[in-house]
Write a protein that holds these residues in place. Structure first.
Motif, PDB file in Angstrom:
ATOM      1  N   GLU A  75      42.904  -6.717  36.056  1.00 39.13           N
ATOM      2  CA  GLU A  75      43.350  -6.393  34.701  1.00 39.13           C
ATOM      3  C   GLU A  75      42.502  -7.065  33.625  1.00 39.13           C
ATOM      4  OE1 GLU A  75      47.505  -7.242  34.448  1.00 39.13           O
ATOM      5  OE2 GLU A  75      47.976  -5.765  36.025  1.00 39.13           O
ATOM      6  N   ALA A  76      42.334  -6.397  32.506  1.00 37.13           N
ATOM      7  CA  ALA A  76      41.707  -6.990  31.309  1.00 37.13           C
ATOM      8  C   ALA A  76      41.935  -6.025  30.163  1.00 37.13           C
ATOM      9  CB  ALA A  76      40.214  -7.203  31.514  1.00 37.13           C
ATOM     10  N   TYR A 115      43.544  -1.317  30.201  1.00 34.64           N
ATOM     11  CA  TYR A 115      44.204  -2.549  30.650  1.00 34.64           C
ATOM     12  C   TYR A 115      43.677  -3.024  32.004  1.00 34.64           C
ATOM     13  CZ  TYR A 115      47.303   0.405  33.501  1.00 34.64           C
ATOM     14  OH  TYR A 115      47.792   1.314  34.416  1.00 34.64           O
ATOM     15  N   GLY A 116      42.574  -2.423  32.465  1.00 39.46           N
ATOM     16  CA  GLY A 116      41.991  -2.949  33.698  1.00 39.46           C
ATOM     17  C   GLY A 116      41.105  -1.928  34.387  1.00 39.46           C
ATOM     18  N   LYS A 162      43.537 -11.899  39.394  1.00 39.85           N
ATOM     19  CA  LYS A 162      44.332 -10.703  39.083  1.00 39.85           C
ATOM     20  C   LYS A 162      43.983 -10.166  37.698  1.00 39.85           C
ATOM     21  CE  LYS A 162      49.191  -9.460  39.180  1.00 39.85           C
ATOM     22  NZ  LYS A 162      48.817  -8.398  38.309  1.00 39.85           N
ATOM     23  N   SER A 163      43.646 -11.094  36.778  1.00 38.57           N
ATOM     24  CA  SER A 163      43.325 -10.613  35.438  1.00 38.57           C
ATOM     25  C   SER A 163      42.331 -11.549  34.748  1.00 38.57           C
ATOM     26  CB  SER A 163      44.598 -10.468  34.603  1.00 38.57           C
ATOM     27  OG  SER A 163      44.984 -11.707  34.091  1.00 38.57           O
TER      28      SER A 163
END
Ligand code: FAD
Length: 404
Positions: free
Chosen positions: A217-218, A207-208, A19-20
């Motif tokens: 997300e990142a 944020y992604g 997910k992230s």
């Protein structure tokens, strides 16, 4: 011969996207995979994904003619490319993967007095920067390349050349695969067949990314997508000073060893080396139009082969085996962009145009350092997007004139 060759160990995993991540790298070419490798290996950031819309190294990394050299004119470019050549010199050991770096030397031919003055200036600058270089006269060139037409009969007789003995060629796929295997071993998730379709930005902070496999997300995202950089930048509302052009290359049928070095001529406009398999590897300049088709047009092929036959008349009857194109991202000063953007956490490493293969380990290393510290590495800092506002350009058209 391949019977019983089953159950080979995979070189990298094929994970389901998390997910992230701490860092997302968009683009699974040599530069992107190398960035992920150094992030994990040198800077201890392992929660990283490389997102690639096709297969690893299927972009320009797979399509280039693999010339490696560092004989650029200006201090900033010379420092960056020399950093890269030094990494090339240890890359096979570093990755425990044979990248077939062959330092057979690079000749840049001069055909006019002005060419020779430019060559002298560039070689002087190189030597002041601690980079190997020599100026050869026509006889010195002929000694290295017996088949090259160094006679006075040529339309543009060869007067001499710059010679960088530490330059050469490497195996393009191996660089991508070696970095991929190394990154995976340090925990990086390599996500192939995953296309970034949008960037998630809120209050000026990334944020992604949106992908065809869902949102990921990142807070730190590095775009290393070569010819597609303008498309990615558009997703963030950024206009980069880039043009995307096709650049073609050709390989001939395999021959016995006949070309000893890498021979480049800006003047007749073509270049050639010979692969370890025996193919002549040939290239020249970009197609004049912009576009994203990885093909190119016939006039360029004709022009390129005219230049090669002018330099090597003996090749007039060699048959060509294959031709292809890649999409190169060219900048107004023929130098790359390695930069923060006005979106917090979003970085670009692009604009390598016709000459980024040689920079693969160096670019990846300084980009990884910049992402890890959120501060541009000193070797990367002169290549900020800001230079197109301040005017502090690093004009390398002279060293990069014929595509390579
Ligand atoms: P690439 O290898 O192109 O990787 C970018 C990746 O991003 C691609 O795999 C692409 O599929 C992926 N991507 C794009 N959009 C998305 C998206 N939305 N989502 C996910 N993934 C995406 N350089 C030299 O130094 N020496 C040479 O001799 C030389 N010769 C060349 C000859 C030719 C014909 C060409 C085309 C180029 C040549 N170059 C040369 C230039 C060199 O190939 C490039 O500068 C370099 O390989 C760029 O590497 P990269 O990893 O940045 O890009």
């Amino acid at each position: 011969g391949l019977s019983y060759h089953e159950n080979w160990q995979r070189m990298w995993r094929n994970p389901t996207p998390k997910k992230s991540y701490d860092v997302i790298i968009i683009g699974g070419g040599g530069h992107g995979l190398g960035t992920a490798y150094y992030l994990a290996k040198e800077f201890g950031i392992r929660n990283v994904a490389v997102i690639e819309k096709g297969w690893l190294g299927g972009g320009n990394t797979a399509r280039n003619t693999t010339i490696v050299r560092s004989n650029y004119l200006w201090d900033e470019a010379a420092a960056l490319f020399e950093h890269s050549v030094k990494l090339w010199e240890g890359l096979t050991q570093e990755l425990n993967y044979n990248v077939m770096f062959s330092q057979r030397g690079v000749l840049n031919l001069g055909h006019t007095l002005q060419d020779m003055r430019d060559i002298q200036r560039r070689v002087n600058a190189n030597r002041l920067n601690g980079i190997d270089g020599e100026v050869l006269d026509a006889r010195g060139v002929q000694d290295l390349e017996p088949l090259l037409d160094c006679s006075a009969r040529a339309r543009f007789p060869i007067m001499g050349a710059s010679w960088q003995p530490r330059g050469g060629v490497a195996r393009h796929d191996a660089v991508a695969w070696g970095f991929a295997r190394g990154a995976d071993a340090h925990g990086v998730d390599i996500l192939q067949q995953t296309e970034v379709t949008g960037l998630m930005i809120r209050d000026g902070q990334i944020y992604g990314v949106h992908t065809n496999r869902g949102d990921i997300e990142a807070k730190t995202v590095g775009c290393v997508v070569a010819g597609n950089s303008g498309v990615l930048a558009n997703m963030a509302g950024i206009k980069l000073p880039l043009e995307s052009h096709p650049l073609q290359a050709l390989v001939s049928e395999p021959l016995k060893p006949v070309v000893n070095t890498v021979v480049m001529s800006n003047h007749v406009h073509g270049y050639i080396s010979q692969s370890d398999k025996g193919d002549l590897v040939i290239g020249a300049g970009i197609d004049g139009y912009t576009g994203y088709g990885q093909r190119g047009s016939y006039p360029i092929i004709e022009h390129t082969l005219q230049a090669i036959v002018e330099m090597f008349p003996a090749f007039s009857r060699v048959r060509m085996n294959r031709q292809w194109g890649g999409i190169v991202d060219t900048t107004p000063d023929a130098s790359p962009i390695i930069s923060k953007t006005n979106v917090e956490g979003l970085y670009f490493n692009c604009g390598w145009g016709t000459g980024g293969f040689k920079a693969t380990p160096g670019s990846a290393h300084v980009f990884a350092a910049s992402l890890a510290k959120r501060e541009m590495h000193p070797l990367a800092a002169p290549f900020s997007i800001d230079r197109f506002h301040t005017g502090a350009l690093v004009d390398e058209h002279g060293a990069a004139a014929v595509a390579h």
